[in-house]
Design an enzyme around this catalytic site. Sequence first.
Site, mmCIF file in Angstrom:
data_model
loop_
_atom_site.group_PDB
_atom_site.id
_atom_site.type_symbol
_atom_site.label_atom_id
_atom_site.label_comp_id
_atom_site.label_asym_id
_atom_site.label_seq_id
_atom_site.Cartn_x
_atom_site.Cartn_y
_atom_site.Cartn_z
ATOM 1 N N LYS A 1 0.848 -1.200 0.000
ATOM 2 C CA LYS A 1 0.000 0.000 0.000
ATOM 3 C C LYS A 1 0.876 1.240 0.000
ATOM 4 O O LYS A 1 1.525 1.557 0.989
ATOM 5 C CB LYS A 1 -0.920 0.047 1.222
ATOM 6 N N CYS B 1 13.387 10.620 7.088
ATOM 7 C CA CYS B 1 13.259 10.105 8.451
ATOM 8 C C CYS B 1 14.538 10.299 9.253
ATOM 9 O O CYS B 1 14.491 10.570 10.446
ATOM 10 C CB CYS B 1 12.845 8.645 8.422
ATOM 11 N N GLU C 1 10.170 0.981 10.343
ATOM 12 C CA GLU C 1 11.142 2.066 10.152
ATOM 13 C C GLU C 1 10.396 3.349 10.466
ATOM 14 O O GLU C 1 9.525 3.763 9.695
ATOM 15 C CB GLU C 1 11.601 2.137 8.689
ATOM 16 N N GLU D 1 9.594 15.463 15.855
ATOM 17 C CA GLU D 1 9.940 15.366 14.426
ATOM 18 C C GLU D 1 9.097 16.385 13.650
ATOM 19 O O GLU D 1 7.869 16.362 13.715
ATOM 20 C CB GLU D 1 9.646 13.949 13.921
HETATM 21 P P1 NAI Z 1 1.756 7.913 8.507
HETATM 22 O O1 NAI Z 1 2.800 7.164 9.236
HETATM 23 O O2 NAI Z 1 0.418 7.972 9.136
HETATM 24 O O3 NAI Z 1 1.599 7.302 7.030
HETATM 25 C C1 NAI Z 1 2.498 6.382 6.458
HETATM 26 C C2 NAI Z 1 1.732 5.236 5.825
HETATM 27 O O4 NAI Z 1 0.950 4.583 6.823
HETATM 28 C C3 NAI Z 1 0.744 5.668 4.746
HETATM 29 O O5 NAI Z 1 0.706 4.699 3.727
HETATM 30 C C4 NAI Z 1 -0.570 5.682 5.485
HETATM 31 O O6 NAI Z 1 -1.670 5.505 4.638
HETATM 32 C C5 NAI Z 1 -0.410 4.497 6.418
HETATM 33 N N1 NAI Z 1 -1.250 4.522 7.620
HETATM 34 C C6 NAI Z 1 -1.744 5.590 8.273
HETATM 35 N N2 NAI Z 1 -2.484 5.204 9.323
HETATM 36 C C7 NAI Z 1 -2.472 3.860 9.344
HETATM 37 C C8 NAI Z 1 -3.050 2.871 10.198
HETATM 38 N N3 NAI Z 1 -3.795 3.193 11.242
HETATM 39 N N4 NAI Z 1 -2.815 1.571 9.928
HETATM 40 C C9 NAI Z 1 -2.040 1.222 8.890
HETATM 41 N N5 NAI Z 1 -1.480 2.103 8.034
HETATM 42 C C10 NAI Z 1 -1.691 3.415 8.262
HETATM 43 O O7 NAI Z 1 2.321 9.374 8.255
HETATM 44 P P2 NAI Z 1 1.544 10.698 7.761
HETATM 45 O O8 NAI Z 1 0.263 10.804 8.515
HETATM 46 O O9 NAI Z 1 1.486 10.722 6.315
HETATM 47 O O10 NAI Z 1 2.545 11.866 8.236
HETATM 48 C C11 NAI Z 1 2.488 12.409 9.536
HETATM 49 C C12 NAI Z 1 3.875 12.611 10.096
HETATM 50 O O11 NAI Z 1 4.514 11.356 10.233
HETATM 51 C C13 NAI Z 1 4.838 13.431 9.242
HETATM 52 O O12 NAI Z 1 4.701 14.782 9.450
HETATM 53 C C14 NAI Z 1 6.163 12.933 9.715
HETATM 54 O O13 NAI Z 1 6.559 13.595 10.880
HETATM 55 C C15 NAI Z 1 5.902 11.497 10.043
HETATM 56 N N6 NAI Z 1 6.342 10.614 8.934
HETATM 57 C C16 NAI Z 1 7.544 10.016 9.060
HETATM 58 C C17 NAI Z 1 8.036 9.245 8.047
HETATM 59 C C18 NAI Z 1 9.352 8.589 8.177
HETATM 60 O O14 NAI Z 1 9.871 8.047 7.224
HETATM 61 N N7 NAI Z 1 9.942 8.593 9.347
HETATM 62 C C19 NAI Z 1 7.308 9.062 6.786
HETATM 63 C C20 NAI Z 1 6.019 9.708 6.758
HETATM 64 C C21 NAI Z 1 5.587 10.474 7.806
#
Ligand code: NAI
Length: 495
Positions: free
Chosen positions: A189, A298, A264, A399
Site C-alpha cells: 500500500k 526520516c 522504520e 519530528e
Molecule cells: P503515517 O505514518 O500515518 O503514514 C504512512 C503510511 O501509513 C501511509 O501509507 C498511510 O496511509 C499508512 N497509515 C496511516 N495510518 C495507518 C493505520 N492506522 N494503519 C495502517 N497504516 C496506516 O504518516 P503521515 O500521517 O502521512 O505523516 C504524519 C507525520 O509522520 C509526518 O509529518 C512525519 O513527521 C511522520 N512521517 C515520518 C516518516 C518517516 O519516514 N519517518 C514518513 C512519513 C511520515
Amino acid sequence: MLHVANEDVKKAIGDAVKPQLIDGKFTMSEGGKTFKTYNPATGKVLAEVTESTAKDVDLAVAAARRALGGEWGKFKPFDRQAVLLRLADLIDKHYDDLILLDSLDLGCPITSGGPKKQRAIALLRYYAGMAVDIHGNTIQNSQAGEIFSYTLKEPVGVVGSIIPWNGPSGMAIWKLGPALAAGCTIVLKPAEQTPLSAIRIGELCLEAGIPAGVVNIVNGPGHIVGAAMASHPGIDKISFTGSTETGQAILRAAAGNIKKVTLELGGKSPNIVFDDADLDLAARGAAMAVFPNSGQICSAGTRLFVQRGIADKFVEKVAEVGNSLKIGNPLDTGTQIGPLVSEEQLTRVMSYIESGKSQGAVAVSGGERVTTGDLAGGYFVPPTVFANVQDDMKIAREEIFGPVISSFVFDTIDEVVERANATTYGLGSGVWTTNLSTAHKVSQRLQAGSVWVNCYQAMDAAVPFGGYKMSGNGRESGRDQIQDYLETKSIWISL
Ligand code: NAI
Ligand code: MG
C-alpha cells in the site's frame, strides 16, 4: 529550465482513474469510490485513484496466498534471482517514468532522480544475489550420532508492505526486493498522497515475469486500507515505514494473529560538529543532512549541535548554504528544493516554525512560507535554520519533517553525547571532527542505528539501516534483513 514538457506530464498522468493491482489485473475497487492526489507545487489535482476497501484487501491477500502455493512457490532461487534482475533492468529502462510521477506527486526535484535510480537498481541486484544465498544450518546437537538436526529457511508467507509518501518509488522497491528474494508474496500500500509510481512499478513487476498475485497493490487512506492490512489474519508479516504513532497502531493491530512486524519510524537525529572539523565541509554537510526532499527524510540531522567556539559563525555558514539552494518547480532542472508534499504537511511544518519563534528561538534563515510569485500556489517553505534553541522546546524534541534545523551550542563530549541521546528516537546521527579518537568515541556512544562521520545520509544496499528506541524495529538493507522475511524450521532425524 523546464525538464518535462506539459504534454509529457499529461501523457504520464493520463485521464483514466488509476487502478489497484490484484491477482495480476488492474481493476477498480469494488466499492466504486475514488480519491484525488494533488501536485504540491501547484495545489492542483493531479489524478484520481480508485480507493480500495477492506474487501479489496481480502481479495489481494487471497491472491497473494494462492500465489504462494502456485507457480511462484515452485520458482527456484535462480528463478527468483532472474526475475529480480529483470525487474532491475526494467526499472533502469523506465526510471524516467517513476521519477516524473514522484516529482509530480511528492514534489521532489526531478534532478534527484539520478542517485535514486542507482540506489533502486543496486537494491534489486543486491537482493537478486540474496535469493540464491538462503540457507539453514546443520547443527551438531548434544545427541549427535543418535539424532541429527538441521534448519531450513522458508518464506514467511504473505507480507503487507505499508509505505509513506516521502520516497514513493524508492520505498516500494526497498520493500519488494527482500520479500521477493525470500519467496514471499506481497500486498503493497503506497501512501494516499503519492500513489502513482507504485502502479507503474506493478506494471513493471508483471513485465519482469513475476507471476500474477505475487505483487498486489491497494490504494487509499491508512486508517482504512492500512488498518485492514495490519489486522488481517491472512497477512503473516507487516513491513512498515512511516510515523512512530502509526507504527504503534500497527503493532497493536498486528497482535491479533501475532504478525511479524518490522518498523522504520521517525527520528530527531543529532548532528554534532566539533570545533576541529573541516568547517566548510561540515556546513554543507549539516545543511544537506536536512534540506534535500524539503527535510522530509526520516533520518534527517535536524538537531545540530555545534561546539561553542565556532557556534555563531558555523550556524551562519549553514544558513548561507540553505539560502543558496534554489527553491522552485520540481520539474525545473535548476531546482534543488521543491514543495512539501501536502497542505497538511505545510500546516504542520509552519506550526512548528511558529512554535519555535514563540518559544524564543531565532530563525537565522527561512522561517516564512513562500507566498509570492510562481510558487505562491504550492506548499513551499525555504531552508530554515534556528539558533538559540533550548533542549526542552518543541522544535528540539518533536519530528518536524520539514526543512528546519534546530541548532544548539555545546562544550564537552560528555555533555553533547548525553544531550544527543536524550530523545525517544534513535535513527541517524552525525559527527564532524578531524580527531580520530573523538570520531570513534562519540560514534560508539550515540544511541542510533546509523552514525555518519564527516558525511551524512550515506546509504547502501549492503549496509543495515534502521532505528534504536522508538525509531523502529528491525533493519533494512544488509545481509540480515532477509531473515525478517524467512521462517526457521528445525528438522530432527532419528538415526
Ligand atoms: P503515517 O505514518 O500515518 O503514514 C504512512 C503510511 O501509513 C501511509 O501509507 C498511510 O496511509 C499508512 N497509515 C496511516 N495510518 C495507518 C493505520 N492506522 N494503519 C495502517 N497504516 C496506516 O504518516 P503521515 O500521517 O502521512 O505523516 C504524519 C507525520 O509522520 C509526518 O509529518 C512525519 O513527521 C511522520 N512521517 C515520518 C516518516 C518517516 O519516514 N519517518 C514518513 C512519513 C511520515
Ligand atoms: Mg500527491
